[in-house]
Design an enzyme around this catalytic site. Structure first.
Site, PDB file in Angstrom:
ATOM      1  N   TRP A 158      -2.188   5.466   1.638  1.00 54.82           N
ATOM      2  CA  TRP A 158      -2.376   6.267   0.434  1.00 54.82           C
ATOM      3  C   TRP A 158      -1.374   5.962  -0.667  1.00 54.82           C
ATOM      4  O   TRP A 158      -1.581   6.326  -1.821  1.00 54.82           O
ATOM      5  CB  TRP A 158      -2.306   7.761   0.765  1.00 54.82           C
ATOM      6  CG  TRP A 158      -1.120   8.158   1.594  1.00 54.82           C
ATOM      7  CD1 TRP A 158      -1.100   8.390   2.942  1.00 54.82           C
ATOM      8  CD2 TRP A 158       0.228   8.369   1.144  1.00 54.82           C
ATOM      9  NE1 TRP A 158       0.169   8.728   3.349  1.00 54.82           N
ATOM     10  CE2 TRP A 158       1.000   8.726   2.267  1.00 54.82           C
ATOM     11  CE3 TRP A 158       0.847   8.306  -0.109  1.00 54.82           C
ATOM     12  CZ2 TRP A 158       2.356   9.000   2.193  1.00 54.82           C
ATOM     13  CZ3 TRP A 158       2.212   8.572  -0.203  1.00 54.82           C
ATOM     14  CH2 TRP A 158       2.952   8.916   0.949  1.00 54.82           C
ATOM     15  N   ASN A 159      -0.259   5.315  -0.344  1.00 49.48           N
ATOM     16  CA  ASN A 159       0.816   5.222  -1.337  1.00 49.48           C
ATOM     17  C   ASN A 159       0.541   4.194  -2.441  1.00 49.48           C
ATOM     18  O   ASN A 159       1.015   4.337  -3.558  1.00 49.48           O
ATOM     19  CB  ASN A 159       2.170   4.965  -0.671  1.00 49.48           C
ATOM     20  CG  ASN A 159       2.191   3.722   0.182  1.00 49.48           C
ATOM     21  OD1 ASN A 159       1.160   3.249   0.668  1.00 49.48           O
ATOM     22  ND2 ASN A 159       3.368   3.177   0.396  1.00 49.48           N
ATOM     23  N   PRO A 183     -10.204   3.449   3.710  1.00 51.40           N
ATOM     24  CA  PRO A 183      -9.074   3.898   2.897  1.00 51.40           C
ATOM     25  C   PRO A 183      -8.471   5.180   3.456  1.00 51.40           C
ATOM     26  O   PRO A 183      -9.092   5.896   4.254  1.00 51.40           O
ATOM     27  CB  PRO A 183      -9.711   4.143   1.525  1.00 51.40           C
ATOM     28  CG  PRO A 183     -11.131   4.506   1.837  1.00 51.40           C
ATOM     29  CD  PRO A 183     -11.499   3.719   3.075  1.00 51.40           C
ATOM     30  N   GLU A 258       1.344  -4.374   8.783  1.00 49.65           N
ATOM     31  CA  GLU A 258       2.475  -4.096   7.896  1.00 49.65           C
ATOM     32  C   GLU A 258       2.838  -2.645   8.140  1.00 49.65           C
ATOM     33  O   GLU A 258       2.157  -1.731   7.676  1.00 49.65           O
ATOM     34  CB  GLU A 258       2.070  -4.360   6.443  1.00 49.65           C
ATOM     35  CG  GLU A 258       3.255  -4.453   5.498  1.00 49.65           C
ATOM     36  CD  GLU A 258       3.549  -3.142   4.819  1.00 49.65           C
ATOM     37  OE1 GLU A 258       4.503  -2.457   5.266  1.00 49.65           O
ATOM     38  OE2 GLU A 258       2.847  -2.791   3.864  1.00 49.65           O
ATOM     39  N   CYS A 292       7.009   1.625   1.583  1.00 49.02           N
ATOM     40  CA  CYS A 292       7.589   1.101   2.821  1.00 49.02           C
ATOM     41  C   CYS A 292       8.803   0.228   2.542  1.00 49.02           C
ATOM     42  O   CYS A 292       9.642   0.025   3.422  1.00 49.02           O
ATOM     43  CB  CYS A 292       6.541   0.331   3.610  1.00 49.02           C
ATOM     44  SG  CYS A 292       5.763  -0.995   2.667  1.00 49.02           S
TER      45      CYS A 292
END
Length: 484
Positions: A158-159, A183, A258, A292
């Site tokens: 979501w970021n 998504p 990731e 992240c």
């Protein structure tokens, strides 16, 4: 620029399957909320197992045809998609701000960054190479080619609702793979609008599917169990990544992961402190800290710690918090109540352990999920905040005495995604970069992400790389043909 109401009324809310927006098989929907108010923005079709398998049927049906499509044709389509995304910058930026919360200037920046993956991989599509050579024994010839892995499941966070999608869709389509995107529940609208834009740019029906879902396993588990799926790529938490890796092992799928980060930001005593503060603002406060690659631990030489902390505190205290769409906002809300509660818990734990609050430290009362931009100093190593991803606007500062101490502190984590070093000593920069266990290191810069560079981590931060010339290889298998 389109106003919010008109934009939301125009954004598709169905599942994107086989070139059309459709309702979920069972008719279910789920709400997408505005994190600045808590209000419902839209209701979106809620995919389940039947929808996932229908999308896979569609992807499988056109996989061979898409793989056989001329690389130049795939390149042209991706280039057209890049142009179309850039043309819709304001709509995509506002939509991201509405459903994710980030400040509008940051959303515009994400559109530019995310679109660039489509352009970059449009160029890589025509540069997939193999080799042809004589066997060393002289007894034959060796032909090595690269072929698409096949249908791909891409699970996005979501970021960065646009860029984390295009970073996977771009290379997959360039390589000749069909893609099914799941998504994040909080931010499906951006990906649905992207699907519409890409269809308009010429992506054929079935090549791209988008499956919003409130229950991710309802979509991912049946797909991962189906032997026709050949790859899964995921950006998100290490906990979920491990689950997907385990599930992908049943059919020996190719994986790109990731995962979580705990980036150290090391400031040595010879650093340009003002430059280091600038870099820390970028590395920590970009995306409101919900990244992240965010600097999770600011590890500063004891001799310059107070100067650095004072200057950083002044900068963070001056930030304006508010709805991302409001003029002058620097920091928007956190994406949801759960995320804000987690940030508050980490701050409270650090303070209880002895950390000193230099600014902020509290939930902001009122509608929406806001948290004060915060600086914590003298954070003890026992605090959870130096072990866990913060994913919020909180800078946690610790100190070190010498280089070995700094390297030990930087490596004292199971993660290894990004790291940052500030020093004027080139030998030290190279030496410490080599010694820090991290997939990416920024030297005297607070942003390391670059479309032309490989993005990925080591240890429990993931597997594989995205972006750069390496990114397309994640979607290609190597085939060897022996000739007499």
């Amino acid at each position: 620029m389109t106003d919010s109401a008109s934009l939301l009324a125009s954004v598709p809310t169905g599942l994107w399957i086989d070139g059309a927006f459709v309702d979920a098989a069972d008719g279910d929907t789920f709400a997408v909320h505005d994190p600045a108010t808590g209000d419902v923005l839209a209701r979106v079709a809620d995919a389940g197992e039947k929808d996932a398998l229908r999308a896979l049927d569609s992807a499988v049906a056109v996989q061979d045809e898409w793989a056989a499509t001329a690389p130049r044709t795939r390149s042209t389509i991706l280039r057209a998609a890049w142009e179309a995304v850039i043309e819709r910058t304001e709509d995509l930026a506002l939509l991201m701000t509405l459903e994710m919360g980030k400040a509008l200037p940051e959303s515009r920046g994400e559109v530019t960054y995310g679109a660039e993956f489509l352009r970059w991989f449009s160029e890589e599509a025509v540069r997939i190479q193999g080799r042809y050579t004589q066997s060393p024994s002289g007894a034959g010839r060796i032909l090595v080619t690269k072929v698409p892995v096949g249908p791909v499941l891409a699970v996005t966070p979501w970021n960065f609702p646009l860029a984390m999608g295009t970073r996977k869709i771009g290379p997959a389509l360039a390589a000749g793979c069909t893609v099914l995107v799941k998504p994040a529940e909080d931010t499906p609208l951006t990906m649905l609008l992207l699907a519409e834009i890409m269809a308009g740019a010429g992506v054929p029906a079935g090549v791209l599917s988008v499956l919003p879902a409130s229950n991710a396993p309802a979509v991912t588990e049946p797909l991962l169990a189906d032997e026709r799926l050949r790859k899964v790529t995921f950006t998100g938490s290490t906990r979920v990544g491990k689950i997907l890796i385990e599930q992908s092992a049943r059919n020996v799928l190719r994986t790109s992961m990731e995962l979580g980060g705990n980036a150290p930001f090391v400031v040595f005593d010879d650093a340009d402190i003002d430059a280091a503060v600038d870099g820390a603002m970028a590395a920590k406060m970009r995306n409101g800290g919900e990244a992240c690659t965010a600097a999770n631990r600011l590890i500063v030489a004891e001799s310059v710690r107070e100067e650095f902390t004072e200057k950083l505190t002044a900068r963070i205290a001056a930030l304006t918090v508010g709805p991302g769409s409001s003029d002058g906002t620097n920091v928007g809300p956190l994406v949801n109540e759960k995320q804000r509660t987690n940030v508050r818990s980490l701050v409270d734990d650090a303070v209880a352990a002895g950390a000193r609050v230099r600014t902020g430290g509290h939930v902001i009362d009122g509608p929406g999920w806001f948290f004060e931009p915060t600086v914590l100093d003298e954070v003890p190593p026992s605090a959870r905040i130096v072990r866990e991803e913060i994913f919020g606007p909180v800078a946690a500062i610790t100190s070190f005495v010498d280089e070995q101490d700094a390297v030990d502190a930087a490596n004292d984590t199971e993660f290894g995604l990004a790291a940052y070093i500030y020093t004027r000593d080139l030998d030290r920069a190279l030496r410490v970069s080599d010694r820090i266990a991290s997939g990416m290191v920024g030297v005297n810069r607070g942003v390391v992400s670059d479309v032309a560079a490989p993005f990925g981590g080591v240890k429990q931060s993931g597997l594989g790389s995205e972006g750069g010339t390496e990114g397309i290889d994640e979607y290609l298998d190597t085939k060897y043909v022996a000739f007499q």
